[in-house]
Design an enzyme around this catalytic site. Structure first.
Site, PDB file in Angstrom:
ATOM      1  N   SER A 286      14.735  -2.314   5.036  1.00  0.00           N
ATOM      2  CA  SER A 286      15.276  -1.022   4.613  1.00  0.00           C
ATOM      3  C   SER A 286      14.705  -0.661   3.254  1.00  0.00           C
ATOM      4  CB  SER A 286      16.800  -1.085   4.525  1.00  0.00           C
ATOM      5  OG  SER A 286      17.208  -1.790   3.349  1.00  0.00           O
ATOM      6  N   ASP A 287      14.768   0.606   2.891  1.00  0.00           N
ATOM      7  CA  ASP A 287      14.494   0.957   1.501  1.00  0.00           C
ATOM      8  C   ASP A 287      15.725   0.581   0.682  1.00  0.00           C
ATOM      9  OD1 ASP A 287      13.246   1.972  -0.775  1.00  0.00           O
ATOM     10  OD2 ASP A 287      12.510   3.751   0.244  1.00  0.00           O
TER      11      ASP A 287
END
Length: 744
Positions: A286-287
């Protein structure tokens, strides 16, 4: 990062290191070794591999400061760290991981976007070179330095297609065109990783942001994206597929929603397309906090639900939100998440750790002596200069004012950015060492040497309303033979969380230009920025304009070489420059319309604006040289072809000027009639060639049905029979020759 309490454990941990109790033999395949290790792991240890912490808070909002990171690492609850760098510090932290029960090494990640110690031009600037070898070289140097600093993984390249310069992260990508974006994605992945991950001088690459982040609404970071499936497949997904084909080790999900679904929970993109249709075997991270940010979107109620949605949808590693660490065990035990999904994610991450050789030697990237040599390698400095020269775009050169002649000419150098160093590096750099940066003032002075007749004055700051220094600048300009002005943005005005509603030149810099121009002296403007700016008065009046972007450590030397003709500029725009922010998003390959524009000034019932010119300020592909190029003798090997055939288009390009120079020959294709309305033209090929004055070369392009294809209404990749227009030129608005081809 100092970890004195674990310093004494380093040697002990190294000496007793074993591969999961000795159960994994060297001769086994990586998959077999992963399976063997997985059988030894508890559910908590598996979830730990999916958890990433930040060693230092430099790329996102503050997270839970109460986390005992070292204790979690020692307990096997952390699979990766970002923002820890340096051979010494990564070695110390790795030693902590080797005190865990199974001694599984950590992955160290870092945002190395355009250089580690040696700072290259920003990625958008590098794309202007259209030079895949130069772009790959920049990534190779960055990888060598990053790996020497004990880091295994960079969160690059960004392969988002971007058509809205209001979005600050346009600086990280390759511009607006899908075809060029595919080529550059491949070059950067191969530059970071080599032909495959695991080399001692390479790092794992990460294709981001999956997907369509470059199309955020209103150019605002972290915003929504609403688009058709056709647009997604036609424009925004191909560079990601190119990264997969190049062997990219990891993907990063984007911050945006896509048609109402947050990217980190987008089952269709992550499981169906990436891991399914494309057969991707790397892992997805994920960011920053992208999983628990779904709470703010209103898509989930809490971290429990966020972890459920993200894991089911195929997001393998949680960057800093702790959503998996805190909830995944419960989700599995409550049978909300199948253990097979967790196992698949863990296997993907462990596979990369084996591939990097970390189980054989967890410290193989932690060598202080190698680090010192890599950071002082003169080859890297030469590479930064090479790439910077090729990234500088000559936008205007009235009456061939450039190149300047080295001699007794008195030069006034004006503008705060002319003597800046940090601003030449741009945003997203892990090491802010301005001692390595050559300013424009230093670069010009070094180039001129004894002949230097150079006077510098700031004039005004980049930001702010103070105009008290303009008088001095005008006086210096009036006493000079030629004026060089450095104008643009500071390093922190483009990048993540740097969206701008206006694209004008900040502060009082345009007023400074206006007053200096009024002296009547020839004015050369060097524009320094991370995005296309709107600068209409400067564009109309300046005698020459050089768009240098943020050119990196060797920026001053590169600019001097271009201004004086030691390097003949060859770069061309990979983004369209608007005349007004009201035109954006703006691209060369906009779709046709039922009320098309024409050359007539009458705008009645035309698809255009009535209050300004409807052409861009500078078109995609535009870029001047100190020489000129003529195109002639366009030929097709045949004028019609079957679906399985190919046609060779050739054109003769001649250097018709006085300087040796490089031309980027561009091939565009137009489909006049199709079952889906098509763009006015699409880039489908380019060649960069070096020619001496008077020299000619034949440039050839092979055109098959693939170049004529598009996604139809059912998202099938097809080439429809009919007539196509093939166009060759120096820019999207400078077509020099064309011919028709019929697909039977």
């Amino acid at each position: 990062m100092m970890i004195a309490q674990f310093r004494n454990a380093v040697l002990a941990a190294a000496s007793c290191f074993c591969l999961a109790g000795g159960a994994i033999a060297q001769h086994k395949t990586i998959s077999q070794r992963v399976d063997s290790l997985m059988r030894l792991m508890t559910l908590k240890e598996k979830i730990g591999q999916l958890n990433q912490y930040s060693g230092k808070n430099v790329t996102g909002p503050v997270t839970d400061r109460n986390v005992n990171m070292l204790s979690d690492i020692k307990s096997g609850l952390v699979g990766s760290l970002l923002n820890v760098k340096g051979a010494k510090d990564t070695r110390e932290i790795q030693a902590v991981a080797l005190q865990s029960r199974l001694k599984i090494p950590l992955l160290f990640g870092l945002d190395v976007i355009h250089g580690y110690s040696t700072v290259f031009p920003i990625p958008l600037a590098e794309s202007m070179s259209w030079d895949m070898d130069a772009i790959r070289l920049a990534a190779e140097v960055a990888a060598e330095e990053t790996a020497a600093a004990g880091v295994h993984w960079t969160f690059a390249p960004m392969v988002d297609i971007t058509r809205d310069p209001r979005w600050g992260r346009i600086m990280e990508g390759a511009g607006e065109d899908t075809y060029l974006g595919e080529r550059i994605a491949k070059a950067r992945v191969l530059g970071f990783q080599g032909e495959r991950p695991g080399g001692i001088n390479s790092v794992m690459a990460c294709a981001k942001h999956f997907a369509a982040y470059g199309a955020v609404s209103a150019g605002r970071d972290y915003n929504d994206v609403e688009m058709s499936d056709h647009q997604l497949w036609e424009t925004y997904l191909p560079p990601f597929k190119a990264a997969v084909d190049a062997g990219v080790a990891t993907f990063m999900s984007s911050f945006n929603t896509i048609n109402g679904i947050p990217a980190a929970a987008h089952d269709f993109l992550q499981r169906k397309v990436l891991k399914g249709d494309w057969g991707y075997n790397g892992f997805i991270v994920s960011d920053w906090g992208g999983i628990d940010q779904m709470i703010h979107w209103g898509y989930v109620a809490d971290k429990y639900d966020a972890a459920l949605k993200a894991m089911r949808s195929g997001c393998d590693m949680d960057m800093v939100s702790r959503s998996y660490l805190e909830n995944l065990e419960k989700l599995v035990k409550e049978k909300q998440v199948a253990i097979q999904l967790v196992d698949d994610a863990v296997k993907r991450i462990l596979y990369k750790k084996f591939e990097l050789g970390l189980f054989e030697d967890p410290y193989r990237f932690c060598n202080v002596e190698r680090e010192e040599k890599a950071m002082s390698n003169p080859r890297h400095t030469a590479a930064a200069l090479h790439v910077a020269e090729r990234s500088i775009v000559l936008l205007k050169n009235e009456k061939q004012l450039l190149p300047l002649q080295k001699g007794r000419q008195k030069i006034a150098l004006i503008g705060a950015l002319a003597n800046a160093k940090r601003d030449l590096q741009g945003n997203w750099i892990p090491n802010n060492d301005t001692s390595k940066v050559v300013s424009i003032y230093e670069g010009l002075g070094k180039y001129l040497g004894r002949d230097a007749n150079l006077v510098y004055v700031k004039g005004v700051d980049v930001k702010g309303a103070d105009t008290s220094g303009i008088g001095e600048a005008v006086a210096v300009a009036a006493a000079s033979d030629v004026v060089v002005m450095a104008i643009g943005e500071t390093w922190d005005m483009s990048g993540e969380s740097k969206s701008r509603a206006e694209l004008s030149v900040p502060g009082q810099q345009e007023e400074l230009f206006r007053r200096v121009y009024a002296t009547g002296k020839p004015v050369i403007v060097i524009m320094l920025a991370g995005r296309p700016l709107v600068f209409n008065e400067i564009a109309d009046k300046a005698h020459a304009i050089v768009y240098a972007w943020w050119p990196g450590n060797e920026g001053g030397n590169a600019i001097a070489n271009v201004l004086f003709g030691k390097y003949n500029p060859s770069a061309k725009l990979t983004v369209t420059f608007p005349r007004s922010v009201g035109q954006v998003p703006l691209t060369y390959n906009g779709y046709k319309t039922g009320h098309p524009l024409s050359s007539s000034p009458n705008m009645l019932y035309k698809s255009g604006y009535i209050d300004m010119a409807n052409t861009p300020r500078y078109a995609f592909g535009h870029g001047l040289s100190y020489t000129s190029f003529a195109y002639s003798e366009l030929q097709l090997s045949k004028v019609s072809m079957q679906q399985r055939d190919s046609v060779i288009l050739s054109v003769v390009v001649t250097n018709s000027g006085r300087y040796t120079g490089e031309e980027i020959v561009q091939l565009y294709i137009s489909d006049p009639v199709a079952s889906i309305v098509q763009p006015m033209k699409k880039l489908k090929g380019f060649r960069k060639l070096l020619l001496k004055p008077g020299e000619s070369a034949t440039v050839s392009f092979s055109i098959s049905a693939h170049e004529l294809s598009f996604y139809d209404k059912d998202l099938r990749w097809i080439a429809e029979p009919g007539r196509f227009k093939l166009m060759v030129g120096s820019a999207s608005d400078d077509i020099r020759a064309q011919a028709d081809l019929t697909l039977l």
